[in-house]
Design a protein around this motif. Sequence first.
Motif, short mmCIF file in Angstrom:
data_model
loop_
_atom_site.label_atom_id
_atom_site.label_comp_id
_atom_site.label_asym_id
_atom_site.label_seq_id
_atom_site.Cartn_x
_atom_site.Cartn_y
_atom_site.Cartn_z
N VAL A 183 11.50 0.39 2.68
CA VAL A 183 10.64 0.06 3.60
C VAL A 183 9.07 -0.16 3.00
CG1 VAL A 183 9.36 0.53 5.81
CG2 VAL A 183 11.79 1.21 5.51
N ARG A 184 8.60 -1.16 3.03
CA ARG A 184 7.22 -1.58 2.51
C ARG A 184 6.05 -1.73 3.50
NH1 ARG A 184 4.80 -6.64 2.77
NH2 ARG A 184 3.23 -6.85 1.26
N LEU A 185 5.00 -1.21 3.35
CA LEU A 185 3.67 -1.39 4.24
C LEU A 185 2.66 -2.19 3.53
CD1 LEU A 185 2.36 -0.40 6.78
CD2 LEU A 185 1.03 1.19 5.38
N GLU A 195 2.10 6.45 -3.90
CA GLU A 195 2.12 5.51 -3.11
C GLU A 195 3.45 5.42 -2.39
OE1 GLU A 195 -1.27 2.06 -4.49
OE2 GLU A 195 1.02 2.25 -5.22
N LEU A 196 4.47 6.37 -2.74
CA LEU A 196 5.86 6.57 -2.21
C LEU A 196 5.39 7.72 -1.17
CD1 LEU A 196 7.89 6.96 -5.27
CD2 LEU A 196 7.82 4.86 -3.82
N LEU A 208 0.83 -1.23 -0.07
CA LEU A 208 0.14 0.09 0.06
C LEU A 208 0.72 1.11 -0.07
CD1 LEU A 208 -2.89 -0.99 2.41
CD2 LEU A 208 -3.30 -0.17 -0.03
N ALA A 209 2.11 1.15 0.56
CA ALA A 209 3.03 2.31 0.36
C ALA A 209 4.27 1.84 0.70
CB ALA A 209 2.67 3.25 1.62
N PHE A 210 5.24 2.71 0.13
CA PHE A 210 6.86 2.45 0.12
C PHE A 210 7.54 3.62 0.30
CE2 PHE A 210 5.07 -0.99 -2.50
CZ PHE A 210 5.70 -2.19 -2.03
N ILE A 228 11.37 -6.71 -5.49
CA ILE A 228 11.12 -5.37 -6.06
C ILE A 228 9.78 -5.17 -5.61
CG2 ILE A 228 10.69 -4.14 -8.20
CD1 ILE A 228 13.11 -5.82 -9.56
N GLY A 229 9.38 -3.80 -5.00
CA GLY A 229 8.07 -3.44 -4.88
C GLY A 229 7.49 -2.74 -5.84
#
Length: 196
Positions: free
Chosen positions: A134-136, A166-167, A127-129, A159-160
């Motif tokens: 860092v990944r959510l 979404e950054l 959902l966000a990076f 790879i996100g």
Amino acid sequence: MLSKADIRAQGAARRRERGSEGVAARSAELCAHVLADPRWRAANSVAAFVGVKGEPDTRPLLIAALAAGKQLWLPRMGGPRRRNIEFVAVSDLVALAPAPFGLLEPREGPGVALADTDVDLVLMPGLAFTRTGVRLGYGKGHYDGATTPLRTSPRPVRIGVCFSDELVDSLPEEPHDVGVHALATEIGMIDCTCLQ
């Protein structure tokens, strides 16, 4: 800093507001960047996901992987009460079927842990990076659990996959979170500064 729950709520709202035409155009640009990336071209085996509900459309990448003779692995919820991600080798996208939460999953075939595959590259949803990697995710810990055994390994490359909106500058981090080595967006590939 906002809580993970607040960031997830904002991300979900943003995705609901996206029009299908905008998603399609941005997804095409994102996919073109991935296809041109040397890490993608060098990968013989790829784990990916089927983008749904406002996520980037990954189907062009899935089709390209199969056309190039890459081994393609797609996720399916398995295990007790379908709480764990398992990956299934797919040779035809016809094998995908609707699943809970609006997902598309492989119908048949044995599912295995990601660590038990020979995957060179993993495309990860979120959902966000942050630009540091860092990944959510969506809050269930599925991808963190699937990638934890590979956390300290340079392979597979993680790879996100996200749109540029979404950054974010920062995200709350927890010990179990697994980050990404790079990000694929419609504005280009971003190498993350804090490899996890």
